[in-house]
Design a protein around this motif. Structure first.
Motif, PDB file in Angstrom:
ATOM      1  N   PRO A 172      36.236  39.968  20.443  1.00  0.00           N
ATOM      2  CA  PRO A 172      37.177  38.924  20.867  1.00  0.00           C
ATOM      3  C   PRO A 172      37.084  38.687  22.371  1.00  0.00           C
ATOM      4  CG  PRO A 172      38.264  40.555  19.465  1.00  0.00           C
ATOM      5  CD  PRO A 172      36.935  41.126  19.842  1.00  0.00           C
ATOM      6  N   LYS A 173      36.989  37.410  22.754  1.00  0.00           N
ATOM      7  CA  LYS A 173      36.884  37.052  24.172  1.00  0.00           C
ATOM      8  C   LYS A 173      37.664  35.782  24.458  1.00  0.00           C
ATOM      9  CE  LYS A 173      32.479  38.875  25.968  1.00  0.00           C
ATOM     10  NZ  LYS A 173      31.179  38.489  26.570  1.00  0.00           N
ATOM     11  N   ALA A 174      38.148  35.702  25.687  1.00  0.00           N
ATOM     12  CA  ALA A 174      38.686  34.454  26.223  1.00  0.00           C
ATOM     13  C   ALA A 174      38.075  34.286  27.608  1.00  0.00           C
ATOM     14  CB  ALA A 174      40.206  34.501  26.294  1.00  0.00           C
ATOM     15  N   ILE A 175      37.631  33.071  27.924  1.00  0.00           N
ATOM     16  CA  ILE A 175      36.922  32.820  29.183  1.00  0.00           C
ATOM     17  C   ILE A 175      37.500  31.584  29.859  1.00  0.00           C
ATOM     18  CG2 ILE A 175      34.666  32.515  30.255  1.00  0.00           C
ATOM     19  CD1 ILE A 175      33.409  33.496  27.622  1.00  0.00           C
ATOM     20  N   LEU A 176      37.824  31.731  31.126  1.00  0.00           N
ATOM     21  CA  LEU A 176      38.331  30.599  31.902  1.00  0.00           C
ATOM     22  C   LEU A 176      37.364  30.293  33.032  1.00  0.00           C
ATOM     23  CD1 LEU A 176      41.784  29.505  32.898  1.00  0.00           C
ATOM     24  CD2 LEU A 176      40.227  30.016  34.791  1.00  0.00           C
ATOM     25  N   LEU A 177      37.084  29.004  33.219  1.00  0.00           N
ATOM     26  CA  LEU A 177      36.203  28.550  34.288  1.00  0.00           C
ATOM     27  C   LEU A 177      36.928  27.510  35.130  1.00  0.00           C
ATOM     28  CD1 LEU A 177      33.366  28.310  35.644  1.00  0.00           C
ATOM     29  CD2 LEU A 177      32.866  26.512  33.969  1.00  0.00           C
ATOM     30  N   THR A 178      36.926  27.714  36.430  1.00  0.00           N
ATOM     31  CA  THR A 178      37.520  26.748  37.348  1.00  0.00           C
ATOM     32  C   THR A 178      36.860  26.877  38.709  1.00  0.00           C
ATOM     33  OG1 THR A 178      39.613  25.853  38.192  1.00  0.00           O
ATOM     34  CG2 THR A 178      39.392  28.251  38.174  1.00  0.00           C
ATOM     35  N   GLY A 179      37.254  26.023  39.638  1.00  0.00           N
ATOM     36  CA  GLY A 179      36.728  26.074  40.995  1.00  0.00           C
ATOM     37  C   GLY A 179      37.558  25.166  41.881  1.00  0.00           C
ATOM     38  N   ASP A 180      37.536  25.444  43.175  1.00  0.00           N
ATOM     39  CA  ASP A 180      38.358  24.641  44.083  1.00  0.00           C
ATOM     40  C   ASP A 180      37.538  23.937  45.161  1.00  0.00           C
ATOM     41  OD1 ASP A 180      37.607  26.679  45.752  1.00  0.00           O
ATOM     42  OD2 ASP A 180      39.637  27.260  46.340  1.00  0.00           O
ATOM     43  N   GLY A 181      36.233  23.841  44.960  1.00  0.00           N
ATOM     44  CA  GLY A 181      35.388  23.200  45.956  1.00  0.00           C
ATOM     45  C   GLY A 181      34.785  24.169  46.957  1.00  0.00           C
ATOM     46  N   THR A 182      35.420  25.337  47.117  1.00  0.00           N
ATOM     47  CA  THR A 182      34.878  26.360  48.020  1.00  0.00           C
ATOM     48  C   THR A 182      34.319  27.538  47.250  1.00  0.00           C
ATOM     49  OG1 THR A 182      36.979  27.565  48.243  1.00  0.00           O
ATOM     50  CG2 THR A 182      36.593  25.729  49.750  1.00  0.00           C
TER      51      THR A 182
END
Length: 311
Positions: free
Chosen positions: A113-123
């Motif tokens: 079981p896995k949960a993955i979050l991807l984000t970024g703020d430009g830096t």
């Protein structure tokens, strides 16, 4: 007018909301509200449940990595990676878009079981991965997913703040300066004006602490050290000049000096890898410099390595 019971419940809810502030691992820009069973881990930017082994790891990458990673978050791309998608959520982290996927990763027939979050703020790009034991209950899966929905990013830390968060200290920098900390347990240092070193144009030293169990015997430590050096993707055509284990200050050490070529440029380089072993882990130090700078840089590598100490 609120009844007493309603008033008490409202106070409790407000207190819980105030208490649920994101926790940032030392040196990390990525924080979240972890499940109650998870504690900060040593040497890794993340959290772990010591009873079950469930863990959440926060990985910081350059901003440029976002476009490559987001392409791998499509349904078909995930399927090709052996990931069975159960849910997909579009979120906002600060002012940035985020994608949260949950499901099961196939690992040699095991459904993890896995949960993955991807984000970024430009830096920076933030990749946060929650992994649970095989067969974890739905409640545990929901809790891990809920934790990833609390991810927050904080502004860049100063180099001084990053260094202060590391599990070791540099006694004598020997003329090298810190560039950045990595993963909460490693430090990149260099001598020169550039922070991004290409083609071995500046000498570098990487100091990293691991809390993985150290090999118990001298023979195993020798094999471990040789494999670690050869696995270094920054180098090619590595030829060992000497490799030896020794005991110093009550600790077991292993050191390798080798000739190699810088991977991208094929510039000849000299490499010194020194590992200091301890019962609960080890510190690995790797210095790389152009071969024509050997006589000037190697004594400084020695000074820096000798001054590294655990906090």
């Amino acid at each position: 007018m609120l009844r007493p019971t309603t008033f008490v419940l409202a106070l409790l809810a407000a207190g819980a909301a105030l208490a649920a502030e994101p926790v940032f691992p030392p040196g990390s820009r990525i924080g979240l509200v972890p499940p109650k069973s998870m504690k900060l881990t040593r040497g890794v930017a993340g959290f772990q449940d010591p009873a079950t082994g469930a863990a959440i790891v926060a990985i910081e990458m350059p901003a440029e990595a976002y476009s490559t990673l987001v392409a791998g978050f499509g349904d078909e791309a995930l399927k090709n990676q052996g990931f069975t998608l159960k849910s997909r959520d579009k979120l906002t982290v600060g002012k940035s878009e985020a994608t949260l996927v949950a499901g099961e990763q196939n690992d040699n027939g095991r459904a993890i079981p896995k949960a993955i979050l991807l984000t970024g703020d430009g830096t920076m790009t933030a990749l946060v991965i929650a992994q649970l034991p095989v067969g974890a209950a739905q409640a545990a899966r929901d809790e891990a997913k809920a934790a990833l929905k609390t991810v927050a990013l904080r502004p860049p830390l100063s180099v001084e703040q990053q260094v202060a968060s590391l599990p070791f200290r540099i006694g004598d920098p020997a003329g090298f300066r810190p560039v950045r900390a990595m993963a909460g347990n490693a430090l990149l240092m260099t001598d020169g004006p550039k922070d991004v070193v290409k083609d071995a144009e500046q000498p570098i030293m990487i100091v990293a602490q691991s809390f993985a169990p150290a090999p118990p015997t001298a023979e195993q430590r020798d094999v471990f050290a040789r494999q670690a050096l050869v696995a270094n993707t920054m180098l090619k055509e590595t030829v060992l000049e000497r490799a030896q284990g020794f005991r110093l200050g009550g600790s077991e050490w292993h050191e390798i000096v080798a000739k190699a070529k810088d991977g991208p440029s094929e510039q000849p380089v000299i490499v010194m890898q020194t590992i200091r072993f301890a019962p609960d882990g080890y510190i690995r130090m790797v210095g790389i410099a152009r071969a024509d700078k050997r006589d000037e840089v190697m004594p400084r590598f020695r000074r820096l390595v000798d001054g590294v100490a655990l906090k």
